[in-house]
Design a protein around this motif. Structure first.
Motif, PDB file in Angstrom:
ATOM      1  N   GLY A  25       0.791  -1.227   0.000  1.00 59.87           N
ATOM      2  CA  GLY A  25       0.000   0.000   0.000  1.00 59.87           C
ATOM      3  C   GLY A  25       0.822   1.275   0.000  1.00 59.87           C
ATOM      4  N   GLY A  26       2.128   1.168   0.079  1.00 58.44           N
ATOM      5  CA  GLY A  26       2.976   2.359   0.119  1.00 58.44           C
ATOM      6  C   GLY A  26       3.056   3.071  -1.219  1.00 58.44           C
ATOM      7  N   GLY A  27       2.917   2.304  -2.297  1.00 53.86           N
ATOM      8  CA  GLY A  27       2.975   2.904  -3.634  1.00 53.86           C
ATOM      9  C   GLY A  27       4.064   2.326  -4.524  1.00 53.86           C
ATOM     10  N   LYS A  28       4.588   1.151  -4.181  1.00 54.34           N
ATOM     11  CA  LYS A  28       5.689   0.562  -4.966  1.00 54.34           C
ATOM     12  C   LYS A  28       5.317   0.336  -6.430  1.00 54.34           C
ATOM     13  N   THR A  29       4.149  -0.276  -6.643  1.00 53.27           N
ATOM     14  CA  THR A  29       3.788  -0.609  -8.027  1.00 53.27           C
ATOM     15  C   THR A  29       3.480   0.658  -8.820  1.00 53.27           C
ATOM     16  N   THR A  30       2.954   1.663  -8.131  1.00 56.68           N
ATOM     17  CA  THR A  30       2.727   2.951  -8.799  1.00 56.68           C
ATOM     18  C   THR A  30       4.071   3.537  -9.239  1.00 56.68           C
ATOM     19  N   ASN A 127       6.284   8.730   0.134  1.00 51.93           N
ATOM     20  CA  ASN A 127       5.233   8.886  -0.887  1.00 51.93           C
ATOM     21  C   ASN A 127       3.955   9.518  -0.311  1.00 51.93           C
ATOM     22  N   LYS A 128       3.107   9.948  -1.217  1.00 55.72           N
ATOM     23  CA  LYS A 128       1.754  10.473  -0.950  1.00 55.72           C
ATOM     24  C   LYS A 128       1.794  11.896  -0.389  1.00 55.72           C
ATOM     25  N   ASP A 130       0.780  14.400  -1.754  1.00 56.89           N
ATOM     26  CA  ASP A 130      -0.399  15.180  -2.154  1.00 56.89           C
ATOM     27  C   ASP A 130      -1.374  15.302  -0.980  1.00 56.89           C
ATOM     28  N   ILE A 163       5.012  12.198  -5.085  1.00 54.86           N
ATOM     29  CA  ILE A 163       3.587  11.891  -5.309  1.00 54.86           C
ATOM     30  C   ILE A 163       3.612  10.907  -6.470  1.00 54.86           C
ATOM     31  N   ALA A 164       3.755   9.627  -6.117  1.00 51.95           N
ATOM     32  CA  ALA A 164       4.007   8.626  -7.157  1.00 51.95           C
ATOM     33  C   ALA A 164       2.907   8.621  -8.201  1.00 51.95           C
ATOM     34  N   GLN A 165       1.663   8.775  -7.763  1.00 50.80           N
ATOM     35  CA  GLN A 165       0.575   8.645  -8.730  1.00 50.80           C
ATOM     36  C   GLN A 165       0.546   9.795  -9.730  1.00 50.80           C
TER      37      GLN A 165
HETATM   38  N1  GDP Z   1      -2.755   9.763  -2.387  1.00 51.22           N
HETATM   39  C1  GDP Z   1      -1.851   9.022  -3.025  1.00 51.22           C
HETATM   40  N2  GDP Z   1      -2.097   7.709  -3.242  1.00 51.22           N
HETATM   41  C2  GDP Z   1      -1.151   6.989  -3.895  1.00 51.22           C
HETATM   42  C3  GDP Z   1       0.058   7.569  -4.359  1.00 51.22           C
HETATM   43  N3  GDP Z   1       0.792   6.600  -4.946  1.00 51.22           N
HETATM   44  C4  GDP Z   1       0.059   5.472  -4.864  1.00 51.22           C
HETATM   45  N4  GDP Z   1      -1.112   5.705  -4.242  1.00 51.22           N
HETATM   46  C5  GDP Z   1      -2.212   4.765  -3.989  1.00 51.22           C
HETATM   47  O1  GDP Z   1      -1.827   3.885  -2.935  1.00 51.22           O
HETATM   48  C6  GDP Z   1      -2.425   2.607  -3.166  1.00 51.22           C
HETATM   49  C7  GDP Z   1      -1.329   1.544  -3.139  1.00 51.22           C
HETATM   50  O2  GDP Z   1      -0.495   1.756  -4.271  1.00 51.22           O
HETATM   51  P1  GDP Z   1       0.392   0.562  -4.880  1.00 51.22           P
HETATM   52  O3  GDP Z   1       1.289   1.157  -5.907  1.00 51.22           O
HETATM   53  O4  GDP Z   1      -0.465  -0.575  -5.288  1.00 51.22           O
HETATM   54  O5  GDP Z   1       1.236   0.164  -3.568  1.00 51.22           O
HETATM   55  P2  GDP Z   1       2.134  -1.127  -3.308  1.00 51.22           P
HETATM   56  O6  GDP Z   1       1.286  -2.102  -2.543  1.00 51.22           O
HETATM   57  O7  GDP Z   1       3.264  -0.620  -2.467  1.00 51.22           O
HETATM   58  O8  GDP Z   1       2.584  -1.665  -4.623  1.00 51.22           O
HETATM   59  C8  GDP Z   1      -3.161   2.686  -4.502  1.00 51.22           C
HETATM   60  O9  GDP Z   1      -4.523   2.947  -4.254  1.00 51.22           O
HETATM   61  C9  GDP Z   1      -2.497   3.864  -5.178  1.00 51.22           C
HETATM   62  O10 GDP Z   1      -3.334   4.501  -6.121  1.00 51.22           O
HETATM   63  C10 GDP Z   1       0.280   8.970  -4.134  1.00 51.22           C
HETATM   64  O11 GDP Z   1       1.279   9.575  -4.512  1.00 51.22           O
HETATM   65  N5  GDP Z   1      -0.706   9.634  -3.446  1.00 51.22           N
END
Ligand code: GDP
Ligand code: MG
Length: 189
Positions: A25-30, A127-128, A130, A163-165
């Motif tokens: 949930g941290g944003g790795k795949t993003t 990350n995040k 935003d 802000i990975a997304q």
């Molecule tokens: N608010 C916010 N959400 C993000 C950001 N990057 C990723 N997310 C969200 O965090 C959630 C987990 O992202 P994901 O890339 O699947 O995380 P992973 O489990 O570490 O691979 C998803 O709902 C993403 O859309 C960001 O920069 N800001």
């Protein structure tokens, strides 16, 4: 990922392994999707196992990217991947102090693990940013409990806020990583 690099890297062919870890949930795949230039696919599905890609910059520079699941059953397998890493990217949700503490414990274990190559630089992606609840760097390192180990480590490390997304902070990420990798004396996969 650093489109400018292929035009500046004219040296001998180099190949590097970049491993992305951190809690689910941290944003790795993003981050992974952004680095490979796929920013149009929306929020990713939870990662099962890992994602993998090779990014080529011209003829002479290849980066092998690994995005490893952060599910608790997967964490014991992280070392199988970072044992071959030339750089480690640790992605953490900067908005969640409780999860940050768990993430910090996982990072400390990595840094104390002899499987992690001694010269492997560490980039912590906060990350995040935003979201209003994002912690600044000192708040994050305190919540993670990693200040002491960062103070004593001899490896190169940095924290970059992103802000990975939206891809924000990832150009800086690429630049930091490639500066370390191309300035170093090792590489190959
Ligand atoms: N608010 C916010 N959400 C993000 C950001 N990057 C990723 N997310 C969200 O965090 C959630 C987990 O992202 P994901 O890339 O699947 O995380 P992973 O489990 O570490 O691979 C998803 O709902 C993403 O859309 C960001 O920069 N800001
Ligand atoms: Mg994932």
């Amino acid at each position: 990922m650093g489109a400018h690099v292929s035009s500046i890297w004219k040296g001998e062919p180099r190949k590097f392994v970049l491993v992305i870890v951190g809690l689910a949930g941290g944003g790795k795949t993003t981050v992974f999707n952004q680095l490979r230039g796929d920013d149009a696919s929306g929020p990713p599905e939870a990662t099962v196992g890992f994602n993998h890609d090779i990014i080529s910059f011209g003829d002479n520079l290849d980066i092998q990217l690994w995005d490893i699941s952060g599910a608790s059953v997967s964490i014991p397998f992280w070392r199988c991947f970072y044992a071959d890493a030339h750089a480690l990217l640790f992605v953490v949700d900067s908005t969640d102090p409780d999860r940050a503490a768990t993430a910090g414990g996982a990072l400390i274990q990595i840094l104390q693990d002899p499987f992690l190559p001694g010269g492997c630089p560490l980039l912590i992606l906060s990350n995040k940013h935003d979201l209003d609840t994002a912690m600044d760097n000192s708040g994050l390192t305190e919540a993670m409990g990693i200040e002491p180990i960062l103070k004593e480590t001899t490896r190169e490390w940095a924290i970059i806020q992103c802000i990975a997304q939206e891809g924000i902070g990832l150009e800086e990420t690429t630049t930091w990583l490639l500066d370390r990798l191309l300035g170093g004396t090792y590489g190959s996969f």
